[in-house]
Design an enzyme around this catalytic site. Structure first.
Site, PDB file in Angstrom:
ATOM      1  N   CYS A 114       7.397 -24.626   1.719  1.00 54.73           N
ATOM      2  CA  CYS A 114       6.066 -24.326   1.655  1.00 54.73           C
ATOM      3  C   CYS A 114       5.071 -25.072   0.827  1.00 54.73           C
ATOM      4  O   CYS A 114       3.796 -25.285   0.973  1.00 54.73           O
ATOM      5  CB  CYS A 114       5.623 -22.788   1.408  1.00 54.73           C
ATOM      6  SG  CYS A 114       6.523 -21.734   2.460  1.00 54.73           S
ATOM      7  N   HIS A 259      -1.682 -21.270  -1.626  1.00 53.75           N
ATOM      8  CA  HIS A 259      -0.875 -21.075  -0.289  1.00 53.75           C
ATOM      9  C   HIS A 259      -1.019 -19.482   0.360  1.00 53.75           C
ATOM     10  O   HIS A 259      -1.273 -18.528  -0.192  1.00 53.75           O
ATOM     11  CB  HIS A 259       0.568 -21.004  -1.028  1.00 53.75           C
ATOM     12  CG  HIS A 259       1.679 -20.876   0.016  1.00 53.75           C
ATOM     13  ND1 HIS A 259       1.627 -21.210   1.232  1.00 53.75           N
ATOM     14  CD2 HIS A 259       2.882 -20.001  -0.020  1.00 53.75           C
ATOM     15  CE1 HIS A 259       2.587 -21.090   2.145  1.00 53.75           C
ATOM     16  NE2 HIS A 259       3.428 -20.269   1.230  1.00 53.75           N
ATOM     17  N   ASN A 289       2.009 -16.997   7.411  1.00 51.61           N
ATOM     18  CA  ASN A 289       2.361 -17.889   6.482  1.00 51.61           C
ATOM     19  C   ASN A 289       2.985 -19.237   7.350  1.00 51.61           C
ATOM     20  O   ASN A 289       3.858 -18.978   7.967  1.00 51.61           O
ATOM     21  CB  ASN A 289       3.577 -17.380   5.537  1.00 51.61           C
ATOM     22  CG  ASN A 289       3.952 -18.440   4.574  1.00 51.61           C
ATOM     23  OD1 ASN A 289       3.786 -19.601   4.715  1.00 51.61           O
ATOM     24  ND2 ASN A 289       4.872 -18.211   3.732  1.00 51.61           N
TER      25      ASN A 289
HETATM   26  O1  UT7 Z   1       5.788 -18.913   0.919  1.00 52.65           O
HETATM   27  C1  UT7 Z   1       6.683 -18.075   0.088  1.00 52.65           C
HETATM   28  C2  UT7 Z   1       7.227 -17.145   1.159  1.00 52.65           C
HETATM   29  N1  UT7 Z   1       7.432 -15.883   1.099  1.00 52.65           N
HETATM   30  C3  UT7 Z   1       6.502 -14.814   0.543  1.00 52.65           C
HETATM   31  O2  UT7 Z   1       5.493 -15.068   0.358  1.00 52.65           O
HETATM   32  C4  UT7 Z   1       6.983 -13.464   0.415  1.00 52.65           C
HETATM   33  C5  UT7 Z   1       6.689 -12.782  -0.765  1.00 52.65           C
HETATM   34  N2  UT7 Z   1       7.163 -11.322  -0.715  1.00 52.65           N
HETATM   35  C6  UT7 Z   1       6.052 -10.657   0.040  1.00 52.65           C
HETATM   36  O3  UT7 Z   1       4.965 -10.762   0.553  1.00 52.65           O
HETATM   37  C7  UT7 Z   1       6.454  -9.079  -0.160  1.00 52.65           C
HETATM   38  O4  UT7 Z   1       7.717  -8.888  -0.812  1.00 52.65           O
HETATM   39  C8  UT7 Z   1       6.884  -8.635   1.406  1.00 52.65           C
HETATM   40  C9  UT7 Z   1       5.514  -8.465   2.253  1.00 52.65           C
HETATM   41  C10 UT7 Z   1       7.826  -9.369   2.196  1.00 52.65           C
HETATM   42  C11 UT7 Z   1       7.421  -7.137   1.495  1.00 52.65           C
HETATM   43  O5  UT7 Z   1       6.668  -6.389   0.696  1.00 52.65           O
HETATM   44  P1  UT7 Z   1       7.203  -5.236  -0.463  1.00 52.65           P
HETATM   45  O6  UT7 Z   1       6.102  -4.447  -0.696  1.00 52.65           O
HETATM   46  O7  UT7 Z   1       7.881  -6.090  -1.369  1.00 52.65           O
HETATM   47  O8  UT7 Z   1       8.310  -4.425   0.506  1.00 52.65           O
HETATM   48  P2  UT7 Z   1       9.903  -4.377   0.334  1.00 52.65           P
HETATM   49  O9  UT7 Z   1      10.673  -5.479   0.782  1.00 52.65           O
HETATM   50  O10 UT7 Z   1      10.102  -3.695  -0.873  1.00 52.65           O
HETATM   51  O11 UT7 Z   1      10.166  -3.269   1.380  1.00 52.65           O
HETATM   52  C12 UT7 Z   1       9.638  -1.848   1.385  1.00 52.65           C
HETATM   53  C13 UT7 Z   1       9.741  -1.191   2.477  1.00 52.65           C
HETATM   54  C14 UT7 Z   1      11.367  -1.067   2.949  1.00 52.65           C
HETATM   55  O12 UT7 Z   1      11.883   0.145   3.014  1.00 52.65           O
HETATM   56  P3  UT7 Z   1      12.195   1.131   2.274  1.00 52.65           P
HETATM   57  O13 UT7 Z   1      13.901   0.623   1.737  1.00 52.65           O
HETATM   58  O14 UT7 Z   1      11.589   1.475   1.089  1.00 52.65           O
HETATM   59  O15 UT7 Z   1      12.589   2.416   3.086  1.00 52.65           O
HETATM   60  C15 UT7 Z   1      11.466  -2.199   3.926  1.00 52.65           C
HETATM   61  O16 UT7 Z   1      12.637  -1.855   4.685  1.00 52.65           O
HETATM   62  O17 UT7 Z   1       9.117  -1.419   3.729  1.00 52.65           O
HETATM   63  C16 UT7 Z   1      10.418  -1.890   4.638  1.00 52.65           C
HETATM   64  N3  UT7 Z   1       9.829  -2.789   5.545  1.00 52.65           N
HETATM   65  C17 UT7 Z   1       9.206  -2.584   6.674  1.00 52.65           C
HETATM   66  N4  UT7 Z   1       8.489  -1.768   6.975  1.00 52.65           N
HETATM   67  C18 UT7 Z   1       7.682  -1.918   8.019  1.00 52.65           C
HETATM   68  C19 UT7 Z   1      10.156  -4.171   5.278  1.00 52.65           C
HETATM   69  N5  UT7 Z   1       9.531  -4.806   6.237  1.00 52.65           N
HETATM   70  C20 UT7 Z   1       8.761  -3.888   7.182  1.00 52.65           C
HETATM   71  C21 UT7 Z   1       8.100  -3.975   8.196  1.00 52.65           C
HETATM   72  N6  UT7 Z   1       7.328  -3.038   8.820  1.00 52.65           N
HETATM   73  N7  UT7 Z   1       7.697  -5.222   8.869  1.00 52.65           N
END
Ligand code: UT7
Length: 332
Positions: A114, A259, A289
């Site tokens: 990225c 970004h 993204n």
């Molecule tokens: O260029 C760099 C590229 N990467 C990034 O920019 C990503 C950086 N990270 C993020 O933006 C965030 O970590 C995410 C948006 C990917 C995720 O947000 P989060 O607040 O860190 O959520 P999480 O991964 O900790 O997941 C929280 C919950 C989980 O459920 P449980 O285990 O708490 O029951 C996930 O399974 O959200 C669940 N989950 C979803 N639920 C609905 C994960 N993806 C989804 C989804 N829809 N699409």
């Protein structure tokens, strides 16, 4: 002493096809509320069959050439920043040069995920230092959808496809009005945490065998939470370094283009820099993204929409797999 560089032209191109949060609700167990509150993304553009890194780069390049009032024949170097090249061999840059009708130019791909645009921009500055007459086309393009598993809800909601292009030349002191002067670029990497964001499948460390079904590691894999924390720290820190190096206060930065990965990351970086929200350009809600293309699409859009005005000082910042990150300072 670096040779001053200018951005002579900017252009971008995104596929027509939209993938909305409502579409994703029908594909995986997710919902608009979760996606919007965690990422700020409402829709992304997805390449149609036949739309590739080279074809999108070509369209973005033609727009940048038109913006610069230049002909393709004038270009001396072609760089394509991407992690989704059309093929490993030939490079997308060689294919792009051919599409532009160019032969015998210096062409290469740049791999920095990225952060690709800023790594390619710095490479272009190096070419201009070595060859002051160089006219370098930098495109930063990713068809991320080609490496996304659309059954993985943690990943498929985040990414989109797109291309941006910039034409970089030396500053002879008679640059046409409207050009941006690249004041500085700072880059950094940290391979010790590289496993937090990967696309390994098909590389020599994880080769494919004939007849094998596609493995999980062919697609983007990420520890989102850890990437998030590192990205916020890295982008805010490198932007502070850039501002300190050039004696800039936050009041002297007119536009901040981080970004476009996630609105929460953008807000967190903006808050660490104490940057007013109205100075921060965002389009992540429309495109998701787009990886290497993210900041160059944003720069091109911000300029064409008048968000960036003549005389503005613009701070850019990227973060991506590797990890790679960077910052650039551009004066319009
Ligand atoms: O260029 C760099 C590229 N990467 C990034 O920019 C990503 C950086 N990270 C993020 O933006 C965030 O970590 C995410 C948006 C990917 C995720 O947000 P989060 O607040 O860190 O959520 P999480 O991964 O900790 O997941 C929280 C919950 C989980 O459920 P449980 O285990 O708490 O029951 C996930 O399974 O959200 C669940 N989950 C979803 N639920 C609905 C994960 N993806 C989804 C989804 N829809 N699409």
């Amino acid at each position: 002493m670096t040779t001053p560089c200018i951005i002579r032209g900017l252009g971008h191109c995104v596929p027509e096809t939209r993938l909305t949060n409502a579409d994703l609700e029908r594909m995986v167990d997710t919902n608009d509320e979760w996606i919007t509150s965690r990422t700020g993304i409402k829709e992304r553009r997805i390449a149609a069959k036949g739309e590739t890194t080279v074809s999108l780069s070509h369209q973005a390049a033609l727009r940048a050439l038109e913006h610069a009032g230049m002909q393709a024949e004038e270009l001396t170097h072609i760089l394509v920043a991407t992690f989704t090249p059309d093929s490993y061999i030939p490079s997308s840059a060689c294919m792009l040069a051919h599409r532009l009708g160019l032969h015998g130019r210096t062409c290469m791909d740049v791999s920095a995920a990225c952060s690709g645009f800023l790594f390619a921009l710095e490479t272009a500055r190096a070419f201009v230092c070595l060859h002051p007459e160089a006219k370098v086309l930098v495109t930063a393009t990713d068809v991320v959808s080609s490496r996304v598993d659309y059954s993985d809800r943690g990943i498929c909601v985040l990414f989109g496809d797109g291309a941006g292009a910039a034409i970089i030349t030396g500053d002879t002191g008679v640059a046409p009005a409207g050009c941006g002067r690249v004041v500085d670029v700072l880059l950094a990497t940290d391979g010790s945490v590289s496993d937090l964001l990967t696309v390994k499948g098909g590389g020599s460390g994880s080769p494919c065998k004939p007849g094998e079904t596609v493995r999980r590691d062919f697609f983007v894999e990420m520890n989102g939470r850890e990437v998030y924390k590192y990205a916020v720290r890295a982008m805010s820190s490198i932007c502070k370094t850039m501002m300190e190096k050039h004696g800039l206060t936050k009041e002297q930065v007119d536009v901040f283009i981080p970004h476009q990965a996630n609105l929460r990351i953008i807000d967190a970086v903006g808050s660490r820099l104490d940057m007013p929200a109205e100075k921060i350009f965002t389009n992540v809600h429309k495109y998701g993204n787009t990886s290497a293309a993210s900041v160059i699409i944003a720069l091109s859009e911000a300029r064409s929409e008048g968000f960036i005005k003549d005389g503005d000082t613009v701070l850019l910042s990227t973060f991506g797999g590797g990890f790679t990150w960077g910052s650039a300072l551009v004066r319009f």
